[in-house]
Design a protein around this motif. Sequence first.
Motif, short mmCIF file in Angstrom:
data_model
loop_
_atom_site.label_atom_id
_atom_site.label_comp_id
_atom_site.label_asym_id
_atom_site.label_seq_id
_atom_site.Cartn_x
_atom_site.Cartn_y
_atom_site.Cartn_z
N MET A 340 -5.94 49.04 -36.31
CA MET A 340 -7.38 49.26 -36.29
C MET A 340 -8.02 48.82 -37.61
O MET A 340 -9.12 48.27 -37.64
N LEU A 341 -7.30 49.05 -38.72
CA LEU A 341 -7.83 48.75 -40.05
C LEU A 341 -7.57 47.31 -40.49
O LEU A 341 -8.10 46.88 -41.53
N ASN A 342 -6.76 46.59 -39.72
CA ASN A 342 -6.33 45.25 -40.12
C ASN A 342 -7.45 44.22 -39.92
O ASN A 342 -7.54 43.55 -38.90
N GLU A 343 -8.30 44.12 -40.91
CA GLU A 343 -9.45 43.21 -40.88
C GLU A 343 -9.38 42.30 -42.11
O GLU A 343 -8.74 42.64 -43.11
N PRO A 344 -10.04 41.14 -42.07
CA PRO A 344 -10.01 40.24 -43.23
C PRO A 344 -10.49 40.88 -44.52
O PRO A 344 -10.06 40.50 -45.61
N GLY A 345 -11.35 41.88 -44.42
CA GLY A 345 -11.89 42.51 -45.62
C GLY A 345 -11.00 43.58 -46.22
O GLY A 345 -11.34 44.14 -47.27
N ASN A 346 -9.87 43.88 -45.60
CA ASN A 346 -8.96 44.92 -46.10
C ASN A 346 -7.64 44.31 -46.52
O ASN A 346 -6.98 43.60 -45.74
N ARG A 384 -0.73 47.48 -58.23
CA ARG A 384 -1.24 46.42 -59.09
C ARG A 384 -1.58 45.15 -58.30
O ARG A 384 -1.96 44.13 -58.88
N GLN A 385 -1.39 45.22 -56.95
CA GLN A 385 -1.66 44.06 -56.09
C GLN A 385 -3.05 44.12 -55.46
O GLN A 385 -3.32 43.44 -54.48
N ASP A 386 -3.92 44.97 -56.02
CA ASP A 386 -5.30 45.10 -55.57
C ASP A 386 -5.40 45.44 -54.06
O ASP A 386 -6.12 44.77 -53.32
N PRO A 387 -4.68 46.51 -53.60
CA PRO A 387 -4.76 46.86 -52.19
C PRO A 387 -5.98 47.75 -51.90
O PRO A 387 -6.50 48.42 -52.78
N ASP A 388 -6.43 47.71 -50.67
CA ASP A 388 -7.42 48.68 -50.20
C ASP A 388 -6.72 49.83 -49.47
O ASP A 388 -7.14 50.98 -49.56
N ILE A 389 -5.64 49.48 -48.76
CA ILE A 389 -4.93 50.47 -47.95
C ILE A 389 -3.43 50.35 -48.23
O ILE A 389 -2.87 49.24 -48.25
N LEU A 390 -2.80 51.49 -48.43
CA LEU A 390 -1.35 51.55 -48.65
C LEU A 390 -0.71 52.38 -47.54
O LEU A 390 -1.21 53.46 -47.21
N LEU A 391 0.38 51.88 -47.00
CA LEU A 391 1.17 52.69 -46.08
C LEU A 391 2.53 52.95 -46.71
O LEU A 391 3.25 52.00 -47.05
N VAL A 392 2.85 54.21 -46.89
CA VAL A 392 4.15 54.60 -47.43
C VAL A 392 4.96 55.17 -46.28
O VAL A 392 4.57 56.16 -45.67
N GLY A 393 6.08 54.51 -45.95
CA GLY A 393 6.85 54.89 -44.77
C GLY A 393 7.17 56.36 -44.70
O GLY A 393 7.09 56.98 -43.63
N LEU A 405 -0.13 60.24 -54.04
CA LEU A 405 -1.30 61.10 -54.28
C LEU A 405 -2.23 60.49 -55.32
O LEU A 405 -3.45 60.50 -55.16
N ARG A 406 -1.65 59.95 -56.39
CA ARG A 406 -2.50 59.36 -57.43
C ARG A 406 -3.15 58.07 -56.94
O ARG A 406 -4.27 57.74 -57.34
N GLY A 407 -2.45 57.35 -56.05
CA GLY A 407 -3.05 56.16 -55.45
C GLY A 407 -4.26 56.54 -54.62
O GLY A 407 -5.28 55.82 -54.61
#
Length: 598
Positions: A340-346, A384-393, A405-407
């Motif tokens: 759902m979140l996988n858009e060019p802007g993210n 440091r890779q300038d992400p908008d969204i992170l998924l941690v397994g 949490l800090r992210g």
Amino acid sequence: MQPKLKKRLGDLLVEEGLLTEVQLLNALKEQRSLGLKLGTTLIHLGYLSEDQILTFLSRQLNIPIVDLVKVKIDPNAIQLLPEVHARRLRALAIADDGEKVTLVVSDPADLQSLDVLAELLKGRNFELKIAKEDQLIESFDRVYRRTQEIASFAVKLSAEHGESSGFDASSVDLGGEGSDATVMKLLHSLFEDAVQVGASDIHIEPDEKVLRIRQRVDGVLQETLIPESGIASALVLRIKLMAQLNISEKRLPQDGRFNLKVKGRSVDIRVSTMPIQAGESVVMRLLDQSAGILSFEQIGIPKHLQERITLQLKRPNGLILVTGPTGSGKTTTLYSALNMLNEPGNKIITVEDPVEYRLSRVNQVQVNSKIGLEFSTVLRTALRQDPDILLVGEMRDKETMEIGLRGALTGHLVLSTLHTNDAISSTLRLLDMGAPGYLVASALRAVVAQRLIRRLCNDCKTDGAPTIGQQILLDQITTEETSKLTFHSAQGCQRCQHTGYKGRIGVFELLELDEAMVSALRLDDTEGFSIAAKKSKLFQPLALSALDYAQQGITSLEEVFKLVDRFEISDKKYDIPVADVVSSSTTDKKDPYSLDFE
């Protein structure tokens, strides 16, 4: 002599007034261009329904129509027709009394197919019955298990190598997936059987005298016993080669994966090996890549929860947890959210062990502990890779949890999982792992807890009032009056392999942190947090969500009660385990088509 129509089917339908001359001419013209049978063409054009044609043929030929879901099928009779011929001729042998064979067909007017069937039965007498074509096709997948095929390959493999001689790498053909090695044929049969019945996992467990193969179907293990226990090491060796594992290492657990084409589907197979007393146990998780990423609606998330979860996912930062035991569908839910979140802007980065589904535009990283590529290492780099969204397994240790949490506090939306029983305990688990209460309060936005429960089979479920034991438990789940409600229970039929259940559906609870919960967390007041969470007007526990499905006839009360381990009866006279009050009358029945070679 087999029944035969006195005239051509089209002429008879016109005479009966079921078809006009113009429609027949159009159908014959379409039939020539499509190369289909006339009956199929008439259905394709919408002139007649399948029911109308079957009823007409039944009356004309004096052949009864049967419902394959309800009819009893003799497993021994099935083997009279090889699967390839049964599928091609749309015919199924369902009974054999020694004098005649009962055949179910979809087109009793197809004399050419009847002649082939007579030849395959070697001149034996047979009687015909009619069933819908889709019922026949569904029955083929259900009844043609690879029983004889697997048994034959097991015997052949054992004869080739000997029961006690053992196996080494040189004794197995390494020709790849196209290899003619018997071990590969046996494995391919196992995978085909698993895909055919919708198994999520295959367990290969060597024992002293037998090789035990178990498949998890709808969350329940079905067991297969193969007497040729000596072939276990050959199977394990070949699986290790396919998963690119160390074939000489038998003392330590190993993990790997490979991909296969099974019955036209691309299946990713995750492999886990573990040394046990009688050799090595192998568990393979089957992930159907052809099915694609499911939506929230397909997963079974109710609409009101979909809207609330979507609102949380649209927030620019914060931590959202998905929790539940192993095999509860957490990864599927996370991938639905990512899709759902996988858009060019993210910019999305995932850190997984292992990567289960491939998503375009998403930077997916698989951890590798052998080279020091741990969750925490990848997460530091990912930030440091300038992400908008992170998924941690998975939040599997204190370091990973604190980075996540800090992210979430530094402008990122972080999605992750925890292995806990419900949403409330997930938050407390973060505190137990050493996270400061103020940090959890500031970062955590919502927790989704989920389970998978079995769906009742729509073809055989029966309704009735709750038993006394069930009513005791219902009174603890809800304050609503349930004694007069109608619920459904499992019975078992051909379509559900006599289990009473077919497929699974997700049950969800959503905990969104409000001011009262956040205040309790900042004070490290775990009891206050639990009280505030339970008082939240929008919070509905898993058991209540499952009860909604039971009231709709989607699942049974037995499945609802599996979500709770124990209830204390309100008047304190009883302390009753669920197992003591839930009726056991609907326990799973043995599948008559299960693979059992003992």
